[in-house]
Design an enzyme around this catalytic site. Structure first.
Site, short mmCIF file in Angstrom:
data_model
loop_
_atom_site.label_atom_id
_atom_site.label_comp_id
_atom_site.label_asym_id
_atom_site.label_seq_id
_atom_site.Cartn_x
_atom_site.Cartn_y
_atom_site.Cartn_z
N TYR A 58 -6.75 -2.30 0.82
CA TYR A 58 -5.92 -2.31 -0.39
C TYR A 58 -6.22 -1.06 -1.22
O TYR A 58 -7.35 -0.87 -1.68
CB TYR A 58 -6.18 -3.55 -1.23
N SER A 59 -5.22 -0.24 -1.40
CA SER A 59 -5.37 1.02 -2.15
C SER A 59 -6.53 1.86 -1.62
O SER A 59 -7.27 2.48 -2.39
CB SER A 59 -5.57 0.75 -3.65
#
Length: 325
Positions: A58-59
């Site tokens: 995530y990111s």
């Protein structure tokens, strides 16, 4: 807030899990930076939420960094919350920077712990099935992560029931750690998990922690049958358009009707239905506004009648498998 055991394990989690994917490096229009995320996470903590889920991809790891910083700030002790993360998807450009090989599992847990700023995670999950790595190699590596004290429990995410059963049998036969949870795609408009995966989890004492419990906002009223979009995310989420279509609005219409009768937001109705389903320990709810947290917490206390549940379930139509890729 109520708390429940995660399947038949001894681990107790809040009935609402806060998904941390929405907090990251602003690489998507709807992502929130740490300062903007803090009031939302604080609201969840104040409401009794103790269960938080993220992933290393995530990111590009920024979500784990934000998660670690905020939880360290908002809780007095590490043992006061349950922290979950995942591995599988690429975290680099190298040939061993993805998948579930022993090399990647052992490297990934160390990298996640560094980003999270903690010595261990409570739940370490495989994000998807790896067709290139023998499941024996993966389960042995996950067992070693637990034995090293870097994870307390292990879990899995979207896959076929036969794959999950194979992984569990492999671990049991070797005396290794078995999965205690299944993080799968499950909501009112996607119920294919009820055919095989949910019965398997019930039989094996595995806790279900569904992702996308509101169908990427569809069940919360973020989009209309005519294509109108009401939020930033719904207007920039092509995956939602691929996963759901106009026929799913037949379910949404019933959710909205019952919500109107109750004088409640549609999100509370959809989440209450999911919280009442067999095997479900805690839906993973994303929140980019304070009211998203409030709706999830309220849903945990909302009981639908049998008649309301039947109305919600009647318009369902079968789907192709969604979410395993």
């Amino acid at each position: 807030m109520e708390y429940a055991r995660l399947g038949s394990s001894g681990l107790k989690v809040s009935r609402v899990c806060l998904g941390m994917m929405s907090y990251g490096a602003m690489d998507r229009e709807w992502h929130l930076a740490q300062d903007a995320a803090e009031p939302i996470v604080r609201r969840a903590v104040e409401a009794g939420v103790t269960f938080f889920d993220t992933a290393d991809m995530y990111s590009d790891g920024v979500s784990e960094q934000i998660t670690g910083r905020l939880l360290a700030k908002l809780f007095a002790h590490r043992d006061d919350f349950v922290l979950a993360t995942k591995l599988y998807f690429p975290t680099g450009s190298g040939p061993n920077d993805s998948g579930l090989s022993r090399k990647h599992v052992l490297a990934s847990i160390d990298a996640s712990l560094k980003r999270l700023g903690t010595d261990y995670v409570d739940l370490y999950q495989i994000h998807r099935w790896d067709f290139e790595t023998p499941i024996e190699e993966t389960m042995a590596a996950m067992h070693d992560v637990v034995r090293a004290g870097k994870a307390r429990y292990i879990g899995a995410s979207s896959m076929y029931a036969w794959q999950f059963a194979k992984a569990q049998y492999t671990a049991q036969a070797a005396g290794w750690t078995r999965f205690v949870s299944m993080q799968n795609h499950y909501n009112l408009v996607y119920r294919e998990e009820e055919r095989e995966m949910i019965p398997l989890c019930l039989d094996q004492g595995v806790g279900v922690i569904p992702w996308s419990p509101l169908a990427r906002g569809l069940l919360a009223g973020t989009r209309e049958r005519n294509g109108e979009r009401h939020t930033v995310r719904s207007g920039s989420d092509p995956l939602a358009d691929d996963m759901y279509d106009d026929a799913d609005f037949d379910v949404v219409d019933v959710v909205r009707a019952i919500a109107a009768e109750r004088g409640l937001p549609p999100a509370q109705i959809a989440l209450a239905w999911l919280l009442g389903r067999p095997a479900v320990s805690a839906p993973i709810v994303g929140a980019t506004q304070l009211r998203h947290v409030d709706d999830a917490v309220a849903a945990a206390e909302l009981i639908l009648s049998d008649e309301e549940a039947a109305r919600l379930q009647t318009p369902y139509r079968p789907h192709p498998i969604l979410g395993h890729a």
